[in-house]
Design a protein around this motif. Structure first.
Motif, short mmCIF file in Angstrom:
data_model
loop_
_atom_site.label_atom_id
_atom_site.label_comp_id
_atom_site.label_asym_id
_atom_site.label_seq_id
_atom_site.Cartn_x
_atom_site.Cartn_y
_atom_site.Cartn_z
N LEU A 4 0.57 -1.31 -0.10
CA LEU A 4 0.44 -0.50 0.38
C LEU A 4 0.97 1.00 -0.07
CD1 LEU A 4 -1.97 -1.11 2.92
CD2 LEU A 4 -2.54 -1.62 0.49
N PRO A 5 0.84 2.14 -1.26
CA PRO A 5 1.46 2.95 -0.99
C PRO A 5 1.54 3.80 0.10
CG PRO A 5 -0.20 3.57 -3.31
CD PRO A 5 0.09 1.69 -1.98
N GLN A 6 2.30 5.07 0.49
CA GLN A 6 1.91 5.98 1.73
C GLN A 6 0.61 6.95 1.26
OE1 GLN A 6 4.23 7.13 4.23
NE2 GLN A 6 6.22 5.11 4.01
N ALA A 7 0.00 7.24 1.94
CA ALA A 7 -1.72 8.52 1.49
C ALA A 7 -0.58 9.40 1.46
CB ALA A 7 -2.47 7.65 2.62
N ARG A 8 -1.61 10.60 0.92
CA ARG A 8 -1.27 11.79 0.29
C ARG A 8 -2.01 12.76 1.32
NH1 ARG A 8 3.48 10.46 0.98
NH2 ARG A 8 4.87 9.81 -0.37
N ASP A 9 -3.22 12.19 0.70
CA ASP A 9 -4.63 13.07 0.73
C ASP A 9 -4.97 13.07 2.05
OD1 ASP A 9 -6.74 14.69 -0.30
OD2 ASP A 9 -7.73 13.05 -1.05
N LEU A 10 -6.04 11.37 2.37
CA LEU A 10 -6.85 11.79 3.17
C LEU A 10 -6.27 11.78 4.42
CD1 LEU A 10 -8.22 8.16 2.02
CD2 LEU A 10 -9.35 10.24 2.10
N PRO A 11 -4.95 11.33 5.21
CA PRO A 11 -4.66 11.49 6.03
C PRO A 11 -4.28 13.46 6.44
CG PRO A 11 -3.25 9.87 5.41
CD PRO A 11 -4.21 10.65 5.06
N ARG A 39 -5.96 15.67 5.33
CA ARG A 39 -7.63 16.41 5.52
C ARG A 39 -7.99 15.36 6.98
NH1 ARG A 39 -10.36 13.11 0.39
NH2 ARG A 39 -12.28 14.20 1.82
N TYR A 40 -7.91 14.04 7.35
CA TYR A 40 -8.20 13.73 8.70
C TYR A 40 -7.91 14.39 10.25
CZ TYR A 40 -7.59 10.86 12.49
OH TYR A 40 -7.43 9.95 14.15
N LEU A 41 -6.25 14.68 9.56
CA LEU A 41 -5.93 15.56 11.19
C LEU A 41 -5.61 17.07 11.03
CD1 LEU A 41 -2.23 14.08 11.08
CD2 LEU A 41 -3.59 13.03 12.49
N ASP A 42 -5.96 17.54 9.51
CA ASP A 42 -6.99 18.81 9.94
C ASP A 42 -8.31 18.63 10.24
OD1 ASP A 42 -5.02 19.91 8.38
OD2 ASP A 42 -6.11 19.97 5.90
N ASN A 43 -9.25 18.15 10.61
CA ASN A 43 -10.52 17.36 10.92
C ASN A 43 -10.65 16.88 12.73
OD1 ASN A 43 -11.54 18.72 8.38
ND2 ASN A 43 -12.28 15.78 8.07
N LEU A 44 -9.27 16.31 13.00
CA LEU A 44 -9.15 15.50 14.48
C LEU A 44 -9.10 17.01 15.51
CD1 LEU A 44 -8.77 13.21 15.31
CD2 LEU A 44 -6.88 13.47 15.32
N VAL A 53 -3.09 3.28 29.12
CA VAL A 53 -4.53 3.76 28.58
C VAL A 53 -4.59 5.45 28.44
CG1 VAL A 53 -6.62 4.83 30.55
CG2 VAL A 53 -5.62 2.35 30.90
N GLY A 54 -5.28 5.62 27.58
CA GLY A 54 -4.76 7.14 26.92
C GLY A 54 -4.08 7.36 25.89
N ALA A 55 -3.27 6.48 25.67
CA ALA A 55 -2.55 7.06 25.09
C ALA A 55 -2.64 7.25 23.09
CB ALA A 55 -0.83 5.77 24.77
N GLY A 56 -3.48 7.21 23.06
CA GLY A 56 -4.02 7.60 21.68
C GLY A 56 -3.82 6.65 20.27
N LYS A 57 -4.18 5.16 20.97
CA LYS A 57 -3.95 4.57 19.88
C LYS A 57 -5.00 4.44 18.65
CE LYS A 57 -4.66 1.16 23.34
NZ LYS A 57 -4.87 1.65 24.29
N THR A 58 -6.26 4.64 18.85
CA THR A 58 -7.11 4.84 18.50
C THR A 58 -7.04 6.05 16.54
OG1 THR A 58 -9.04 4.22 19.56
CG2 THR A 58 -9.79 4.95 17.73
N VAL A 59 -6.13 6.52 17.02
CA VAL A 59 -5.24 7.61 16.37
C VAL A 59 -4.80 6.99 14.74
CG1 VAL A 59 -4.45 9.68 16.19
CG2 VAL A 59 -5.95 9.74 17.96
#
Length: 691
Positions: free
Chosen positions: A251-258, A260-265, A298-304
């Motif tokens: 899977l090539p490194q993603a350029r677009d979705l991450p 946009r995701y981090l901007d909304n986070l 606990v709480g280290a942010g694995k889901t991100v």
């Protein structure tokens, strides 16, 4: 000479079909199995001990003359035989006896007995000793070796197991039981020859150090533990190689979705999240399957981190599956991923065991048609779940899933030919000793940084007689606009247990805190009901949530800053740490009150003391491992993993680095020895990783 692994137990004297069945129950099918069926402990019958020298609790052989035998009519009728040897006297007590036995044990009879001396009503007593009458004409020798006590099953006596092991020992030699550890390797690690170690452990000499044998630190045990741990390493290496040999979509490194995701986070990832994210991104770009374990307290942010990995696969046009062990945790992931991915135009599908009828059929159709992101429980493992282009599987809390289940996902990859990448997340930090053995087939990343604004939780121990004060503390916290959890460890009122039940606690707190809005959540509620209550609590419509341990993982309500855990002594350290992790997620000072019921056991005191001293999940995991052992921590009682015969992960932790080196060396220099070792130790379906 025939190898003992090829000789059936039926070749032994006294083993017919019925006995062979009993032996199979304890895993004994051939003579090698009999030799590897080692004693649990030993009895010393090598010398006769003077009665006057006996200590309470001591197992010993004694000899003496009967001075009297009477039937005693205490609480239970028993035969009491007095025995003396000039140095002292004691009583032999029999609860089950016949008249003939009473007659045979008359005054003047000379006896040799074996048993445990215990304090009794008339001084030292031995209950139901093994004994034989000595006529004085023959000289009966004492045992030449310590007497082994074997693990057994119904219908298999110690006597029979000793006879069988003796027959197998008579055939034991370096050629009948090949030593698969090359001489060079054994010398390098100072290991004794295999046949010597086995002979010693079945029949230790009279001068053997019983204490050393009891704690497992004897050279003979060390030799076998090393070989067994080495075999588990080899088994995992083999699993890893077989998975690595498969193809996975690069899977090539993603350029677009991450981006946009981090901007909304709404917040920036921590340095640790960026570092681990980069490690995962690199693995996903390779054509062989990623096998990575992400540990984060606990709480280290694995889901991100999981979301960033998912977006790399999604941007490349593939499917991602995320699995969690419980419905409540899976639902939370579903809600979170919907919130994060739908603004990016990505559909999120849901599948759990409770989904029935048309809803289930529709979900299965969407997944088969290529729904990009699929979230669910272990229902995703089921054969009827077909994916169109599955490239990445994210598993939360891996230790709740059996290894076999994790491997079953191989068949669900792209076109059934490509193996999906696997990302495994756990909030239960795994001590290094366990990671080196139980997860040797995985690369490990650690999220060792908490997001800014997280506050350490202050933990206090309060005896449950001060319950009214704790209720007032909840009232005060909620009056300041905070929210609180009250965790119970049982659901329904129970006569024999002192645990407060969630239902009655909910009713009692609703009465006591009339001005507060109180909610209740427990495992027997329907998923929809649980989700509704959680949503109300999250939206601050409820100020106090009474719950069972269903809220252990994944619940995220930053405004909650107080947690009460009732009867914490009933829970393991890891579970207590997980529960405590539900508070301290915002910027307010947070508190966890452990409301315990005295008296506490030694382990209970230790556990709660550790909780008070530290918030560090890795420290807690090490202590938990010491207190509970590896099987329970990994949830492997049901998966068959790490069922060691000789080795013990805690006791033999210091061997693990040498074992890993030896495994590498064996694979490189003596590859022909790997399969015989696996067959010797892992034949009974425990070959870790074989589907």
């Amino acid at each position: 000479m025939t190898e003992l692994a090829q000789v059936s137990v039926t070749a032994l004297k006294g083993v017919g079909e019925a006995m062979a069945e009993k032996l199979a129950r304890v895993g004994l099918e051939n003579l090698q199995d009999v030799l590897f069926h080692l004693p649990l402990r030993y009895q010393d019958r090598t010398r006769v001990v003077p009665i006057g020298a006996l200590r309470p609790g001591q197992d010993a052989v004694i000899e003496g003359v009967v001075s009297g035998a009477d039937v005693s009519m205490g609480k239970r009728r028993s035969l009491l035989v007095r025995l003396g040897d000039g140095s002292g006297s004691l009583s032999l007590r029999f609860y089950h006896f016949s008249n003939a036995q009473k007659e045979a044990l008359k005054r003047g009879t000379h006896l040799r007995c074996y048993g445990e001396a215990r304090p009794g009503a008339s001084g030292l007593e031995i209950y139901h000793p093994e004994y034989r009458v000595l006529t004085g004409e023959e000289d009966i020798p004492v045992e030449q070796n310590l007497t082994p006590i074997y693990p057994t099953t119904e219908g298999l006596t110690q006597q029979r197991l000793r006879q069988l092991s003796q027959q197998a020992l008579d055939l034991l030699g370096p050629r009948s039981l090949p030593d698969w550890l090359p001489l060079e390797l054994a010398r390098e690690h100072q290991l004794a020859p295999l046949d010597e170690a086995i002979r010693y452990l079945h029949r230790p000499p009279p001068d053997a150090d019983l204490e050393e044998l009891a704690v497992g630190h004897h050279w003979a045990q060390h030799r076998l533990a090393f070989e067994e741990l080495l075999t588990h390493q080899l088994s995992q290496q083999r699993l890893r190689e077989s998975l690595r040999a498969q193809r996975a979509p690069a899977l090539p490194q993603a350029r677009d979705l991450p981006v946009r995701y981090l901007d909304n986070l709404g917040f920036a990832p921590t340095g640790a999240q960026r570092r681990v994210g980069a490690e995962i991104a690199y693995d996903l770009s390779q054509p062989e399957p990623m096998l990575r374990l992400v540990q984060g307290d606990v709480g280290a942010g694995k889901t991100v981190v999981a979301a960033l990995a998912a977006l790399q696969a999604l941007e490349a046009g593939y499917q991602v599956a995320l699995m969690a062990p419980t419905e409540i945790l899976a639902e939370q992931h579903f809600i979170t991923f919907q919130r994060w991915l739908e603004p990016l135009g990505i559909e999120v599908a849901w599948l759990a065991g409770k989904l029935k009828g048309k809803a289930r059929v529709s979900a299965l159709e969407r997944i088969a048609a290529g729904a990009p992101m699929v979230v669910g429980t272990h229902a995703l493992f089921q054969p009827e779940v077909q994916f169109a282009r599955l490239a990445l599987v994210i598993i939360d809390e891996q230790h709740r899933f059996g290894v076999q289940q994790r491997l079953a996902l191989r068949q669900k990859g792209v076109g059934g030919t490509m193996c999906p990448h696997q990302l495994i997340m756990t909030a239960t930090p795994i001590p290094r000793t366990l990671a080196m053995s139980a997860y040797a087939d995985l690369d490990t990343s650690v999220l060792d940084e908490l997001p800014p604004g997280r506050t350490p939780v202050n933990t206090v121990l309060v005896v449950d007689s001060r319950r009214p004060e704790v209720v007032e503390r909840v009232r005060a916290a909620c009056a300041e606009g905070r929210q609180a959890y009250w965790v119970c460890t049982l659901i329904e009122e129970s006569e024999e247990l002192t645990c407060q039940a969630a239902q009655s606690t909910f009713e009692e707190l609703t009465l006591a805190l009339g001005e507060l809005r109180v909610g209740l959540i427990h495992g027997r509620m329907k998923p929809v009901e649980k989700a509704e209550v959680m949503a109300l609590f999250k939206a601050a419509e409820l100020q106090l949530l009474v719950a069972t341990t269903v809220i252990e993982v994944g619940v995220d309500v930053p405004n909650s800053s107080l947690m009460i855990i009732e009867n914490p002594e009933r829970l393991g350290l890891a579970q207590l740490h997980q529960l405590r992790g539900r508070v301290g997620r915002g910027s307010a000072a947070s508190h966890c009150v452990l409301l315990y019921h005295p008296p506490l056991s030694q382990i209970g005191r230790e556990r709660l003391g550790i909780m008070r001293e530290t918030n560090d999940g890795f420290v807690i995991a090490e202590k938990d491992l010491q207190l509970r052992g590896p099987g329970e921590m990994l949830g492997t009682r049901q998966t068959g993993l790490l069922q060691f015969k000789v080795a013990d992960l805690m006791r033999d932790a210091d061997l693990l680095p040498a074992v890993r080196d030896a495994a590498q060396e064996l694979i490189q220099r003596w590859p022909g020895h790997v399969t015989p070792l696996l067959e010797r130790w892992l034949r009974h379906g425990q070959q870790y990783g074989q589907v």
